[in-house]
Design a protein around this motif. Structure first.
Motif, short mmCIF file in Angstrom:
data_model
loop_
_atom_site.label_atom_id
_atom_site.label_comp_id
_atom_site.label_asym_id
_atom_site.label_seq_id
_atom_site.Cartn_x
_atom_site.Cartn_y
_atom_site.Cartn_z
N ASP A 24 0.72 -1.26 -0.19
CA ASP A 24 0.01 -0.02 -0.11
C ASP A 24 0.76 1.16 0.04
O ASP A 24 0.43 2.46 -0.17
CB ASP A 24 -1.00 0.09 1.31
CG ASP A 24 -1.81 -1.12 1.23
OD1 ASP A 24 -2.35 -1.73 -0.05
OD2 ASP A 24 -2.40 -1.53 2.19
N SER A 28 -0.03 5.36 -0.89
CA SER A 28 0.25 6.53 -0.09
C SER A 28 1.26 7.45 -0.82
O SER A 28 0.77 8.78 -0.59
CB SER A 28 1.00 5.89 1.09
OG SER A 28 -0.12 4.94 1.81
N LYS A 31 -0.46 9.81 -3.40
CA LYS A 31 -1.29 10.74 -2.68
C LYS A 31 -0.57 11.94 -2.37
O LYS A 31 -1.20 13.11 -2.26
CB LYS A 31 -2.22 10.01 -1.55
CG LYS A 31 -3.21 9.02 -1.67
CD LYS A 31 -4.43 9.82 -2.48
CE LYS A 31 -5.32 8.66 -2.76
NZ LYS A 31 -6.51 9.26 -3.28
N ASP A 210 4.89 1.83 6.26
CA ASP A 210 3.69 1.71 5.58
C ASP A 210 2.68 2.64 6.36
O ASP A 210 1.79 3.36 6.03
CB ASP A 210 3.20 0.40 5.07
CG ASP A 210 2.07 0.42 4.33
OD1 ASP A 210 1.55 1.39 3.83
OD2 ASP A 210 1.42 -0.64 4.50
N ALA A 214 0.84 5.78 5.50
CA ALA A 214 -0.61 6.09 5.35
C ALA A 214 -1.16 7.12 6.42
O ALA A 214 -2.11 7.79 5.90
CB ALA A 214 -1.10 4.81 6.16
N LYS A 217 -0.52 10.37 4.27
CA LYS A 217 -1.39 10.50 2.94
C LYS A 217 -2.66 11.13 3.36
O LYS A 217 -3.20 12.01 2.54
CB LYS A 217 -1.78 8.94 2.50
CG LYS A 217 -2.72 8.73 1.29
CD LYS A 217 -3.11 7.49 1.14
CE LYS A 217 -3.95 6.68 2.12
NZ LYS A 217 -4.16 5.51 1.63
N THR A 218 -3.24 10.88 4.54
CA THR A 218 -4.51 11.56 4.97
C THR A 218 -3.92 13.08 5.20
O THR A 218 -5.22 13.74 5.03
CB THR A 218 -5.13 10.83 6.02
OG1 THR A 218 -4.23 10.99 7.12
CG2 THR A 218 -5.39 9.26 6.01
#
Length: 220
Positions: A24, A28, A31, A210, A214, A217-218
């Motif tokens: 993933d 990320s 993004k 990771d 993540a 990314k947000t």
């Protein structure tokens, strides 16, 4: 002098090595990737740092596959390599396993440094010495919400990663000189970590990375 060369995986075998814990990660990073220079300016994320980070992840995945390839091929290694039971091929596999574990941990450390540069730029920290702990400390006053999330996402195997980057690798069977007196060296055994533990620890480090990405990314 006899030379021994390592076996390399075929394309088919290489592609069959799955289970990369960071599948993933690329999503990320995408993004975080600015769509154009204006977007980069608005987000304050230099595109070149994001590209470098993406390349680091590729290198980590390559090391992951090679570590698993040489580990699966096998060499006796529990509390330490069983030297008497190892033939030349096993010595070669052990050497290649150690090499890619070393490179893998080092590249993960490097990925955190690149993340630090991205945060330093985005939040205009203007730090001269940019490394993860210094950036996280500075982030507390810049974005307490993100700071709290990153601190909560604790990483593991940090000492091992640090030893690979800065000290004697824990995969090496070498005596450590602790004292020298009257032309006599005092040695102690290294804190050896078995191949199985290193392989699992490497996977855990990828998973930790990771989780950090993540979170970013947000936020970006």
């Amino acid at each position: 002098m006899t030379r021994f060369y390592p076996n390399l995986p075929s394309n088919e075998i290489y592609d069959s090595i799955t289970g990369f814990p960071g599948d993933d990660i690329r999503e990320s990073i995408k993004k975080m990737q600015p769509e154009n220079p204006i977007d980069a300016l608005l987000k304050k994320i230099p595109e070149h740092w994001v590209r470098v980070l993406y390349n680091k992840i590729f290198n980590i995945e390559f090391s992951y596959k090679m570590v698993n390839f040489y580990y699966k091929d096998g060499f006796p290694d529990n509390d330490g390599p069983d030297l008497e039971a190892m033939n030349d091929d096993m010595f070669c596999r052990k050497a290649m396993f150690d090499y890619f574990v070393d490179v893998g941990f080092y590249t993960i450390q490097s990925a955190y440094d690149i993340i630090s540069h991205i945060l330093n730029s985005k939040y205009n920290m203007k730090l001269n010495k940019v490394y993860y702990s210094s950036v996280i400390k500075e982030l507390k006053d810049k974005d307490n919400s993100l700071y709290t999330k990153l601190v909560a996402a604790k990483t593991t195997f940090n000492k091992t990663r640090n030893d690979f980057s800065h000290n004697i690798p824990p995969s090496a069977m070498v005596g450590l000189v602790t004292d020298i007196k009257d032309n006599t060296m005092e040695l102690k055994e290294p804190d050896y970590i078995s191949a199985k533990e290193l392989k699992e620890g490497f996977s855990t480090q990828i998973t930790d990375l990771d989780s950090i990405l993540a979170i970013l990314k947000t936020e970006f």
